[in-house]
Every structure is written in structure tokens, then in C-alpha cells.
Design a protein around this motif. Sequence first.
Motif, short mmCIF file in Angstrom:
data_model
loop_
_atom_site.label_atom_id
_atom_site.label_comp_id
_atom_site.label_asym_id
_atom_site.label_seq_id
_atom_site.Cartn_x
_atom_site.Cartn_y
_atom_site.Cartn_z
N GLN A 171 0.85 -1.21 0.00
CA GLN A 171 0.00 0.00 0.00
C GLN A 171 0.87 1.25 0.00
O GLN A 171 1.89 1.31 0.72
CB GLN A 171 -0.89 0.00 1.25
N SER A 172 0.49 2.24 -0.77
CA SER A 172 1.25 3.50 -0.82
C SER A 172 1.31 4.12 0.58
O SER A 172 0.30 4.16 1.30
CB SER A 172 0.57 4.47 -1.78
N CYS A 175 -1.25 6.75 1.26
CA CYS A 175 -2.68 6.41 1.29
C CYS A 175 -3.23 6.57 2.71
O CYS A 175 -2.69 6.01 3.66
CB CYS A 175 -2.87 4.97 0.82
N ASN A 177 -6.16 5.48 3.72
CA ASN A 177 -7.20 4.49 4.01
C ASN A 177 -6.66 3.25 4.71
O ASN A 177 -5.58 2.76 4.37
CB ASN A 177 -7.88 4.06 2.70
N CYS A 187 -10.12 0.59 -0.07
CA CYS A 187 -9.29 1.05 -1.19
C CYS A 187 -10.22 1.68 -2.22
O CYS A 187 -11.16 1.04 -2.70
CB CYS A 187 -8.53 -0.13 -1.80
N THR A 188 -9.96 2.96 -2.53
CA THR A 188 -10.83 3.66 -3.47
C THR A 188 -10.40 3.44 -4.92
O THR A 188 -11.00 3.99 -5.85
CB THR A 188 -10.81 5.18 -3.18
N CYS A 190 -7.52 4.41 -6.37
CA CYS A 190 -6.96 5.64 -6.96
C CYS A 190 -5.80 5.33 -7.91
O CYS A 190 -5.45 6.15 -8.73
CB CYS A 190 -6.50 6.58 -5.85
N GLY A 191 -5.18 4.16 -7.79
CA GLY A 191 -4.10 3.79 -8.71
C GLY A 191 -2.72 4.24 -8.27
O GLY A 191 -1.76 4.07 -9.01
N LYS A 192 -2.60 4.80 -7.07
CA LYS A 192 -1.28 5.24 -6.60
C LYS A 192 -0.39 4.05 -6.24
O LYS A 192 0.81 4.20 -6.12
CB LYS A 192 -1.44 6.13 -5.36
N CYS A 193 -1.01 2.92 -5.98
CA CYS A 193 -0.21 1.73 -5.70
C CYS A 193 -0.86 0.52 -6.38
O CYS A 193 -1.96 0.62 -6.94
CB CYS A 193 -0.05 1.50 -4.19
N ILE A 195 -2.24 -2.02 -5.22
CA ILE A 195 -3.41 -2.62 -4.56
C ILE A 195 -4.64 -2.54 -5.46
O ILE A 195 -5.41 -3.51 -5.57
CB ILE A 195 -3.69 -1.93 -3.20
N ALA A 196 -4.82 -1.39 -6.11
CA ALA A 196 -6.00 -1.21 -6.97
C ALA A 196 -6.06 -2.29 -8.04
O ALA A 196 -7.11 -2.90 -8.28
CB ALA A 196 -5.96 0.17 -7.62
#
Length: 284
Positions: A171-172, A175, A177, A187-188, A190-193, A195-196
Motif C-alpha cells: 500500500q502506498s 494512502c 485508508n 481502497c478507493t 486511486c491507482g497510486k499503488c 493494490i488497486a
Amino acid sequence: MTRRRTQGGASSARPGRESRAAGRIRAVGREMMGLREKRLFIMIAAGGLLLLTALAAVAWYLIAPRLTEFHPDLPGIVAVVAGVAFVAIALGLTTIAVSALTGRRIVFGSSITSAVVWILFPPVLMLATIIGLDRDAVKRSFIAVNNALVRAGNAGERPGRVLLLLPHCLQSTECPNKITGGLIENCTGCGKCVIAELVTLAQETGLSLAVATGGTLARRVIGEVRPDAIIAVACETDLTTGIQDSYPLPVYGVLNERPNGPCRDTRVDLARVREAIGVFGARR
Ligand code: SF4
């Protein structure tokens, strides 16, 4: 486990992006690398067996006159028992080696070979440390052997429930969350890590998905989900521990990448995760 559709970065999880030829070349490259990795563990185990045999032979030579004092047949009996033990261990090791290198289930089946790997790993790691080998390289080799045995054991079978267990460090760090334990729905996407993309992949393949901060939480999640098999993403140390702790549950290990150092904003090659999912024949 709740699953939700993610947004940014999710599209790259689809296999269609990669051309078949490129995919095949990557697979062959990984296979060659896998063969090299598996060899190390098997060679240390075989070397350890030879060393043990040599030490046992010297010990027998030294104590044989004393044994004769108890009974004239005793040295012969000890030699036969030791010989039978050596042949049994050598056969077990050969079974593991052939099964791991060919990826095929042979003679004894996956559970016994996995048990032998579980028993073999501590002395192999100890021997490797004594002779100055890189412990992480030996752990990677153990994971490769374990994966090959899991693959061989699951050929043509599809376990009912497969858990994709992820480490918190994927996870970033930016983040806000909380997604650990059963909270992956936070997890929304968002694509920063990564996980998405893994959430999307789990949705597409029908896997349960959880993020754990350590061994205790991982065990709790496993107790709640009660999976038939696990695909675990982690570093060498956590994977080797997890594989042994979860035995006899089959655990297929995927190493994470650590461009920012250990335990911080780590990544994982999605192609390797997909490959692991393919081992269990989950719906794609
Ligand atoms: S875990 Fe956080 S940073 Fe990573 S994709 Fe989900 S919302 Fe974004």
C-alpha cells in the motif's frame, strides 16, 4: 472478503495488453530463472546428505570396535540401519528434485514431498549459513522449489477457495485508508499503488483478497477465510515463514519488489500473480 471495482491503473491488469509472443518469452525467461533458483536448494540438500553420510561413516569406523564388545554383529546391524536410512533420504530427495525440476507429481504425491521440503528447509538454511551462502538466495530457492511442488500437486485440480494474501507494504505510504484485515473495500482504487490492480484481478478471477500487517493478522485472516490454498505476496523471510506456518495448506509464494527498501512502497509483478492464479485454475 468484499471486493470492489477499482479505477486508476486497473486496465493494465488485463492479459490482453501483452502480446502472446512477449508473454511466452517472459514465461520462458522466468522458467529458466526458476530452474536456476530451484537448483541451489536441491544442491545444498544433496551436499548436506553427502556430508552427513561421510560424518556417519567416520563415526561408525571409530566406534565399530566398541560396538563389537557388546555383540559381534552390532557393527553390521548399525551399518545396515544407517544404509537403509541413507537410501530412504536419498530417494526422498530425488523425488523432490525430479518433481521440482519437472513440475510433475511423481510417486509419493505433493503432501509428502511438501512435508520433506518443510523438514529439509531449516538444516539446508543452517548449512548454507555455515558455508557463507546468501540466506536470501537460499530462501528464494526454497520458495521456487515449494512453488514447483505446489504446482505439481495441483495439476488439473481446482481448490474451492483461494486466498490472495498481500503484505501491508504494497500500500502506498501516502494512502490515508485503512485496508488491512477485512477492510480492503476501503481502497478507493486511486491507482497510486498496485493494490488497486490486485483488487481488480481478484474480482476478475474470483479470489478472496486480504492485506495483512504481519504473521498474526495473516493467521487471523486465514482462520476467517478458511481457504483451500493461498497465493502469498511477501519478501523472502515472510514467505518462507508463511509457507512453513501454513503447512499443510498449499501456499504459492510470489516475491515482492523493493525499489524503496524493505517494507516501504513495495511492488509486485502482476504477471507473476496471474501465473500463480493459473496454478490453481481459478476462473479468469
Ligand atoms: S490502497 Fe490507497 S493508494 Fe493504493 S490504490 Fe487503494 S486507495 Fe489508492
